[in-house]
Design a protein around this motif. Structure first.
Motif: not given
Length: 484
Positions: A58, A60, A62-67, A69, A214, A281, A315
């Motif tokens: 995968y 992607t 981690p969700k925290k880093r995506l948020a 960004q 990650q 980040s 994305t």
């Protein structure tokens, strides 16, 4: 049934379940070539294949880093409204506005005018230019490099950072954890930064005992230097000796050939925004003081520039989409320089379609490679490219042509950290700069002419004489390159 029979039956059931689940899970939201490569790995080596898929299957963050960004993207988008001020005195190519809009939607950065740029292709000369600008710093120096290593070549760079701190200048440094750690002198490098009073952080650290984890092969591949928000550097060169201090490189006499660009003007705020994003980040500290401090100025022969960040934090595959758009819009010629050219199907189709449209296409690569797997994967595309009419120039050994740029007609150029390969499209954090301006394209043309003079053209006849063992290695490497 005895224990042995039960064990065999259980193993067969588990094997069957793995294969069925893999067919359902693996291809989802994945390129067909990548999905097929993973399925082959799981079907032929099921237990090891599953383990590898769980580890690196995968891309992607981690969700925290995506948020984080998404948060910084919105901030950049909101705070850069009205910064464009591009030149309208010369007609734009009719397609350029749509590419600018594409980049704005993907990476949040606007096209900004009133900039100047200088190309720097001398390895040690580039370090000296950066040292000179750091020595002129009055407020801050922001440093972000994939590889940052203290050695005899880079020592003046570290000395300049120390002098800046002594003058009261804020110096912040980011370096990729894994790649910097893999180079000789990693501990010495960190100790030197700390002793100099520099604030430094690791990018994408793999420190599970500190709660930092990650996918291990996601890397921050960017190379940036920003001084006082007025001068910026970006391109392909890392802060390390041009041999990369590797024994095998030194033994083979390998030396890296890079290209950086020195920028002045409001676009430097865009480069700094990338640094601020990555600093945030890694530290959760949002530095925004100079993000929108753009001074109005008019300079002769100014350039319109647009920063395009990309990576798993977005994305969409921003660099891939930009490259594809430009390749399809080209009307006369395309000249690509990419040290690691391992395209996905879309890039390969765009390039071969260009030659079929009558576009002159050239590709500059190195005659030899420093990474065996990538080198052989790259070679697997040569026959198809040559048959399509692409001219391939191989930069002569012992140099590794590490520069990353391409030009479209006489209108637009792209330079940055991104290779034209699947890793740069999907796994690495990269930064590209799209430049509109005939003077900059002409300067890159001169660089390309220099490459051509130091290269030999690969012909189809020569290529078809490759031994069978080379073809087998190339094809096997091509299969593994799709496992992402």
């Amino acid at each position: 049934m005895d224990i042995a029979t039960v064990t065999v039956l259980v193993a067969l059931v588990i094997d069957f379940v793995i294969r069925v689940v893999a067919v359902i899970v693996v291809p989802r939201n994945r390129r067909p070539t990548s999905g097929m490569a993973w399925l082959l790995a799981i079907f032929f080596i099921p237990y090891l294949g599953v383990l590898l898929f769980l580890l690196i299957g995968y891309r992607t963050l981690p969700k925290k880093r995506l948020a984080m960004q998404a948060e910084i993207n919105k901030f950049i988008l909101d705070s850069t409204q009205g910064m464009e001020r591009v030149r309208l005195d010369e007609p734009w190519p009719p397609w350029l506005a749509s590419v600018v809009e594409l980049n704005r939607n993907l990476g949040a950065m606007p096209l900004i005018g009133d900039n100047t740029a200088t190309l720097l292709g001398d390895y040690n000369g580039t370090f000296q230019a950066m040292v000179d600008d750091i020595d002129r710093a009055e407020r801050y120096v922001h440093v972000e490099f994939y590889i940052l290593s203290l050695d005899a070549t880079t020592a003046p760079f570290f000395d300049a950072l120390e002098r800046a701190v002594a003058r009261g200048v804020t110096v912040l440094v980011l370096m990729d954890h894994i790649q910097s750690m893999r180079k000789p002198g990693y501990r010495r490098t960190k100790q030197r930064l700390t002793a100099a009073g520099v604030r430094w952080e690791l990018m994408l650290p793999l420190q599970p005992f500190k709660g930092k984890w990650q996918r291990p092969d996601l890397r921050n591949h960017r190379k940036l230097l920003i001084v006082d928000g007025s001068v910026g550097y970006m391109g392909s060169q890392n802060v390390i000796d041009r041999t990369y201090n590797e024994r095998s490189n030194i033994r083979r006499g390998l030396k890296w050939k890079d290209l950086m660009t020195r920028l002045e003007g409001p676009i430097v705020a865009g480069l700094d925004a990338i640094f601020l994003t990555d600093w945030y980040s890694e530290t959760q500290e949002l530095l925004t003081r100079d993000l929108v401090e753009v001074t109005q100025r008019r300079v002769p022969d100014a350039l319109d520039c647009q920063v395009v960040p990309s990576g798993p934090g977005f994305t969409g595959e921003n660099n891939l989409r930009l490259f594809l758009a430009l390749l399809y819009y080209a009307q006369e010629r395309i000249i690509i320089t990419s040290p690691y050219f391992v395209p996905d199907e879309s890039i390969l189709y765009a390039i071969t379609t260009a030659t079929q449209r009558g576009i002159h296409v050239e590709l500059f690569v190195s005659e030899i490679g420093d990474q065996a797997l990538v080198y052989h994967a790259q070679r697997s595309y040569y026959e198809q490219l040559l048959r399509a009419g692409v001219k391939i120039y191989m930069y002569k050994a012992p140099y590794i042509l590490h520069a990353k740029h391409f030009t479209i007609d006489d209108d637009v150029a792209v330079i940055g950290s991104s290779n034209m390969d699947m890793r740069s499209f999907s796994l690495n954090m990269e930064v590209s700069l799209m430049v509109r301006g005939a003077s900059f394209v002409q300067e890159l043309r001169a660089v390309e002419d220099g490459y051509r003079a130091d290269s030999r053209e690969l012909t189809l006849d020569e290529w078809m004489k490759q031994p069978l063992r080379s073809t087998i290695l190339d094809n096997l490497a091509r299969l593994t390159s799709a496992v992402q």
